[in-house]
Scaffold this motif. Structure first.
Motif, PDB file in Angstrom:
ATOM      1  N   LYS A   1       5.343  12.520   1.447  1.00 58.41           N
ATOM      2  CA  LYS A   1       5.319  11.054   1.490  1.00 58.41           C
ATOM      3  C   LYS A   1       6.258  10.506   2.562  1.00 58.41           C
ATOM      4  O   LYS A   1       6.097   9.367   3.006  1.00 58.41           O
ATOM      5  CB  LYS A   1       5.681  10.491   0.105  1.00 58.41           C
ATOM      6  CG  LYS A   1       4.632  10.775  -0.956  1.00 58.41           C
ATOM      7  CD  LYS A   1       4.997  10.144  -2.292  1.00 58.41           C
ATOM      8  CE  LYS A   1       5.759  11.074  -3.199  1.00 58.41           C
ATOM      9  NZ  LYS A   1       5.990  10.530  -4.544  1.00 58.41           N
TER      10      LYS A   1
ATOM     11  N   ASP B   1       2.660   1.608  -3.372  1.00 55.34           N
ATOM     12  CA  ASP B   1       1.759   2.063  -4.435  1.00 55.34           C
ATOM     13  C   ASP B   1       1.433   3.547  -4.261  1.00 55.34           C
ATOM     14  O   ASP B   1       1.413   4.312  -5.235  1.00 55.34           O
ATOM     15  CB  ASP B   1       0.478   1.222  -4.435  1.00 55.34           C
ATOM     16  CG  ASP B   1      -0.286   1.356  -5.739  1.00 55.34           C
ATOM     17  OD1 ASP B   1       0.316   1.126  -6.809  1.00 55.34           O
ATOM     18  OD2 ASP B   1      -1.479   1.725  -5.702  1.00 55.34           O
ATOM     19  N   TYR B   2       1.227   3.950  -3.015  1.00 56.82           N
ATOM     20  CA  TYR B   2       0.907   5.356  -2.747  1.00 56.82           C
ATOM     21  C   TYR B   2       2.037   6.277  -3.223  1.00 56.82           C
ATOM     22  O   TYR B   2       1.774   7.340  -3.814  1.00 56.82           O
ATOM     23  CB  TYR B   2       0.634   5.566  -1.250  1.00 56.82           C
ATOM     24  CG  TYR B   2       0.287   6.990  -0.911  1.00 56.82           C
ATOM     25  CD1 TYR B   2      -0.981   7.505  -1.190  1.00 56.82           C
ATOM     26  CD2 TYR B   2       1.239   7.841  -0.352  1.00 56.82           C
ATOM     27  CE1 TYR B   2      -1.292   8.828  -0.912  1.00 56.82           C
ATOM     28  CE2 TYR B   2       0.934   9.167  -0.072  1.00 56.82           C
ATOM     29  CZ  TYR B   2      -0.335   9.657  -0.344  1.00 56.82           C
ATOM     30  OH  TYR B   2      -0.635  10.961  -0.075  1.00 56.82           O
ATOM     31  N   CYS B   3       3.282   5.860  -2.992  1.00 56.10           N
ATOM     32  CA  CYS B   3       4.428   6.688  -3.409  1.00 56.10           C
ATOM     33  C   CYS B   3       4.543   6.776  -4.930  1.00 56.10           C
ATOM     34  O   CYS B   3       5.264   7.629  -5.455  1.00 56.10           O
ATOM     35  CB  CYS B   3       5.729   6.154  -2.810  1.00 56.10           C
ATOM     36  SG  CYS B   3       5.846   6.471  -1.035  1.00 56.10           S
TER      37      CYS B   3
ATOM     38  N   LYS C   1       0.838  -1.225   0.000  1.00 60.67           N
ATOM     39  CA  LYS C   1       0.000   0.000   0.000  1.00 60.67           C
ATOM     40  C   LYS C   1       0.857   1.254   0.000  1.00 60.67           C
ATOM     41  O   LYS C   1       0.621   2.189  -0.773  1.00 60.67           O
ATOM     42  CB  LYS C   1      -0.903   0.026   1.252  1.00 60.67           C
ATOM     43  CG  LYS C   1      -2.203  -0.697   1.031  1.00 60.67           C
ATOM     44  CD  LYS C   1      -3.173  -0.442   2.147  1.00 60.67           C
ATOM     45  CE  LYS C   1      -4.308  -1.446   2.021  1.00 60.67           C
ATOM     46  NZ  LYS C   1      -5.099  -1.569   3.224  1.00 60.67           N
ATOM     47  N   GLU C   2       1.845   1.286   0.889  1.00 58.61           N
ATOM     48  CA  GLU C   2       2.720   2.465   0.993  1.00 58.61           C
ATOM     49  C   GLU C   2       3.498   2.659  -0.314  1.00 58.61           C
ATOM     50  O   GLU C   2       3.691   3.781  -0.777  1.00 58.61           O
ATOM     51  CB  GLU C   2       3.711   2.311   2.154  1.00 58.61           C
ATOM     52  CG  GLU C   2       3.087   2.353   3.536  1.00 58.61           C
ATOM     53  CD  GLU C   2       2.491   1.019   3.988  1.00 58.61           C
ATOM     54  OE1 GLU C   2       2.452   0.057   3.183  1.00 58.61           O
ATOM     55  OE2 GLU C   2       2.062   0.945   5.154  1.00 58.61           O
TER      56      GLU C   2
END
Ligand SMILES: Cc1cc2nc3c(=O)[nH]c(=O)nc-3n(C[C@H](O)[C@H](O)[C@H](O)COP(=O)(O)O)c2cc1C
Length: 188
Positions: free
Chosen positions: A89, A77-79, A74-75
């Motif tokens: 971020k 993909d978010y970045c 998740k982290e």
């Protein structure tokens, strides 16, 4: 039967990395899957010129390549969705610095490589950053007998055609070894 796919790059899956840099004095992380090995001690990153991170790599001459494990999907993909132009971020992670001082690294990633920029190859839409690995850090939990064990790292793999993440499969043969079974094969 072979089907022509046009000029499609099929060199996937690739490891998904989090590249860290100091941009405008602050740590930023970008998701990069177009990574390469130049020689054993250096890496390449293909980064679109529009990204916020590029200027920081050029300014400081340093970056980090962090390998997230599959549970950081998740982290990671978010970045790759959000830009440092708009969001911080770095708040997602515990950050540490090594010898180069300006290459922020993600403590939660089991492997971190601190790199010094040695060359920028100028493509029309991409900067290809080539960096020398100065120091590598590994979480002791992913080592077996002092060596990186990728079964423990659980790298996050990426494929472009279906925009998906994959996990590593099982080790099934030894390199520079299994091929020896063909020693003495009939040559023409
Ligand atoms: C899985 C994944 C892989 C990515 N790989 C690359 C890549 O190799 N090169 C690139 O230029 N952008 C890549 N991106 C896009 C950037 O990570 C994204 O545009 C990011 O938000 C830019 O961050 P920045 O503006 O803070 O630098 C990828 C995104 C995802 C989700």
């Amino acid at each position: 039967m072979k089907i022509e796919l046009g000029a499609q790059n099929c060199l996937y899956p690739m490891p998904t990395t989090l590249v860290g840099a100091t941009v405008e004095g602050k740590p930023n992380f970008i998701t990069i899957a177009h990574v390469g090995i130049m020689d054993l001690g250096s890496v390449s990153l293909g980064m679109a010129k529009a990204h916020y991170t590029n200027a920081g790599i050029k300014e400081n001459g340093t970056f980090s390549v962090n390998l997230p494990s599959a549970d950081m999907v998740k982290e990671t993909d978010y970045c790759g969705l959000a830009s440092g132009k708009r969001v911080d971020k770095a708040q997602l992670f515990h950050i540490f610095y090594g010898n180069l001082k300006t290459a922020p690294m993600v403590a939660e990633c089991p492997i971190n490589m601190e790199c010094k920029l040695i060359k920028v190859v100028d493509f029309p839409k991409h900067d290809v950053f080539i960096g020398e690995i100065v120091t590598t850090y590994a979480e002791d939990a992913v080592l077996t007998d002092g060596a990186v064990d990728y079964g423990k790292v659980r790298p996050l793999l990426f494929t472009m055609v279906d925009q998906s993440y994959w996990m590593l499969g099982k080790r099934f043969a030894k390199a520079w070894s299994i091929g020896k079974d063909l020693n003495g094969h009939k040559s023409t």
